[in-house]
Write a protein that holds these residues in place. Structure first.
Motif, short mmCIF file in Angstrom:
data_model
loop_
_atom_site.label_atom_id
_atom_site.label_comp_id
_atom_site.label_asym_id
_atom_site.label_seq_id
_atom_site.Cartn_x
_atom_site.Cartn_y
_atom_site.Cartn_z
N MET A 62 0.83 -1.20 0.00
CA MET A 62 0.00 0.00 0.00
C MET A 62 0.87 1.25 0.00
O MET A 62 1.99 1.25 0.50
CB MET A 62 -0.91 0.00 1.20
CG MET A 62 -0.17 -0.01 2.50
SD MET A 62 -1.25 -0.37 3.86
CE MET A 62 -0.10 -1.23 4.91
N SER A 63 0.32 2.31 -0.60
CA SER A 63 1.01 3.59 -0.62
C SER A 63 0.02 4.68 -1.01
O SER A 63 -0.96 4.42 -1.70
CB SER A 63 2.17 3.56 -1.63
OG SER A 63 2.81 4.83 -1.67
N ALA A 64 0.35 5.88 -0.58
CA ALA A 64 -0.43 7.05 -1.00
C ALA A 64 0.21 7.70 -2.21
O ALA A 64 -0.35 8.63 -2.80
CB ALA A 64 -0.51 8.06 0.15
N SER A 65 1.39 7.24 -2.61
CA SER A 65 2.11 7.91 -3.70
C SER A 65 2.81 6.93 -4.64
O SER A 65 4.01 7.02 -4.88
CB SER A 65 3.12 8.89 -3.11
OG SER A 65 4.01 8.23 -2.23
N TRP A 66 2.04 6.00 -5.17
CA TRP A 66 2.59 5.05 -6.14
C TRP A 66 2.99 5.75 -7.43
O TRP A 66 2.29 6.63 -7.90
CB TRP A 66 1.53 4.03 -6.53
CG TRP A 66 1.15 3.02 -5.51
CD1 TRP A 66 0.04 3.04 -4.72
CD2 TRP A 66 1.84 1.82 -5.19
NE1 TRP A 66 0.00 1.93 -3.92
CE2 TRP A 66 1.10 1.16 -4.19
CE3 TRP A 66 3.02 1.23 -5.65
CZ2 TRP A 66 1.49 -0.05 -3.65
CZ3 TRP A 66 3.41 0.02 -5.10
CH2 TRP A 66 2.65 -0.60 -4.12
N ALA A 71 5.43 2.78 -12.44
CA ALA A 71 6.47 1.74 -12.45
C ALA A 71 6.45 0.93 -11.14
O ALA A 71 6.64 -0.29 -11.16
CB ALA A 71 7.85 2.36 -12.66
N GLU A 72 6.22 1.60 -10.01
CA GLU A 72 6.16 0.89 -8.73
C GLU A 72 4.97 -0.06 -8.68
O GLU A 72 5.09 -1.20 -8.21
CB GLU A 72 6.10 1.88 -7.57
CG GLU A 72 7.41 2.59 -7.31
CD GLU A 72 7.29 3.72 -6.32
OE1 GLU A 72 8.30 4.02 -5.67
OE2 GLU A 72 6.19 4.33 -6.20
N LYS A 73 3.83 0.40 -9.15
CA LYS A 73 2.65 -0.48 -9.17
C LYS A 73 2.90 -1.69 -10.05
O LYS A 73 2.57 -2.82 -9.69
CB LYS A 73 1.42 0.28 -9.67
CG LYS A 73 0.71 1.07 -8.62
CD LYS A 73 -0.61 1.61 -9.14
CE LYS A 73 -1.36 2.31 -8.02
NZ LYS A 73 -2.68 2.76 -8.45
N GLN A 74 3.50 -1.47 -11.20
CA GLN A 74 3.80 -2.56 -12.11
C GLN A 74 4.75 -3.55 -11.46
O GLN A 74 4.55 -4.77 -11.53
CB GLN A 74 4.39 -2.03 -13.42
CG GLN A 74 4.69 -3.12 -14.42
CD GLN A 74 5.23 -2.57 -15.73
OE1 GLN A 74 5.17 -1.38 -16.01
NE2 GLN A 74 5.77 -3.46 -16.55
N LYS A 75 5.80 -3.06 -10.81
CA LYS A 75 6.77 -3.93 -10.15
C LYS A 75 6.11 -4.73 -9.03
O LYS A 75 6.37 -5.92 -8.88
CB LYS A 75 7.93 -3.10 -9.60
CG LYS A 75 9.03 -3.92 -8.97
CD LYS A 75 9.75 -4.74 -10.00
CE LYS A 75 10.95 -5.44 -9.39
NZ LYS A 75 11.64 -6.30 -10.35
N ALA A 76 5.26 -4.09 -8.25
CA ALA A 76 4.54 -4.78 -7.17
C ALA A 76 3.71 -5.93 -7.74
O ALA A 76 3.71 -7.04 -7.20
CB ALA A 76 3.68 -3.81 -6.38
N HIS A 77 3.01 -5.68 -8.83
CA HIS A 77 2.22 -6.74 -9.46
C HIS A 77 3.11 -7.88 -9.95
O HIS A 77 2.77 -9.05 -9.79
CB HIS A 77 1.37 -6.18 -10.61
CG HIS A 77 0.22 -5.36 -10.17
ND1 HIS A 77 -0.85 -5.86 -9.46
CD2 HIS A 77 -0.04 -4.04 -10.32
CE1 HIS A 77 -1.72 -4.91 -9.20
NE2 HIS A 77 -1.25 -3.79 -9.71
N GLU A 78 4.26 -7.53 -10.54
CA GLU A 78 5.20 -8.55 -11.02
C GLU A 78 5.71 -9.42 -9.87
O GLU A 78 6.04 -10.59 -10.07
CB GLU A 78 6.38 -7.90 -11.72
CG GLU A 78 6.04 -7.29 -13.06
CD GLU A 78 7.16 -6.43 -13.63
OE1 GLU A 78 8.27 -6.38 -13.04
OE2 GLU A 78 6.93 -5.79 -14.67
N LYS A 122 -3.56 4.36 -0.60
CA LYS A 122 -3.98 5.01 0.65
C LYS A 122 -4.61 6.34 0.27
O LYS A 122 -4.06 7.06 -0.56
CB LYS A 122 -2.78 5.27 1.56
CG LYS A 122 -2.21 4.06 2.23
CD LYS A 122 -1.07 4.53 3.14
CE LYS A 122 -0.36 3.40 3.81
NZ LYS A 122 0.76 3.89 4.61
N PRO A 123 -5.70 6.72 0.88
CA PRO A 123 -6.48 5.91 1.81
C PRO A 123 -7.20 4.79 1.04
O PRO A 123 -7.51 4.93 -0.13
CB PRO A 123 -7.47 6.89 2.42
CG PRO A 123 -7.63 7.95 1.39
CD PRO A 123 -6.31 8.03 0.66
#
Length: 141
Positions: A90-94, A97-104, A112-113
């Motif tokens: 979780m994050s308030a400031s994805w 690229a970070e979202k893609q990496k997390a999914h990978e 957040k919220p």
């Protein structure tokens, strides 16, 4: 009675309290960490779990903490073949690229919220997919 273990890695005390309440209401054993020095699990390590156990059924991890970048930690766990079947970040400031990496890395992503109903939906799906009654490891506590 079947129960689940959840690890929450979050530095905001209000968010930790909310997670504790939601998880306890679902009969989860809840283990909280707010800083990297609180557990060897948060440092690079060789996994202490084997085919008969795992440290948790769920991990909920903040992307940005003072002393921990969640994607780096998760990437290490992923390479070590972490056996936890349900991981959310979780994050308030994805960034995109970070979202893609997390999914990978096999993570569900929350902004957040977040809405508690979305968290409950993810937890319910994970609970229903856990069929084996596996021992929870204690090595990192």
């Amino acid at each position: 009675m079947k129960y689940w273990r959840s690890l929450v890695i979050e530095d905001d005390s209000g968010v930790r309290t909310l997670f504790r309440e939601v998880l306890k209401s679902r009969d989860h054993e809840v283990i909280m960490f707010s800083a990297i020095e609180e557990s060897p699990l948060l440092h690079k390590h060789r996994c202490g779990c084997d085919h008969t156990c795992r440290c948790a059924d769920f991990i909920i991890l903040d992307l940005y903490m003072d002393d921990l970048y969640g994607l780096h930690w998760r990437e290490h766990q992923y390479k070590e073949k972490c056996r936890v079947p349900n991981v959310a970040m979780m994050s308030a400031s994805w960034t995109k690229a970070e979202k893609q990496k997390a999914h990978e890395l096999g993570c569900v992503v929350f902004d957040k919220p977040f809405e508690v109903r979305n968290l409950n939906s993810w937890l319910e799906k994970g609970e229903n997919n856990i069929t084996e009654n596996i021992e929870h490891a204690q090595w990192f506590l």
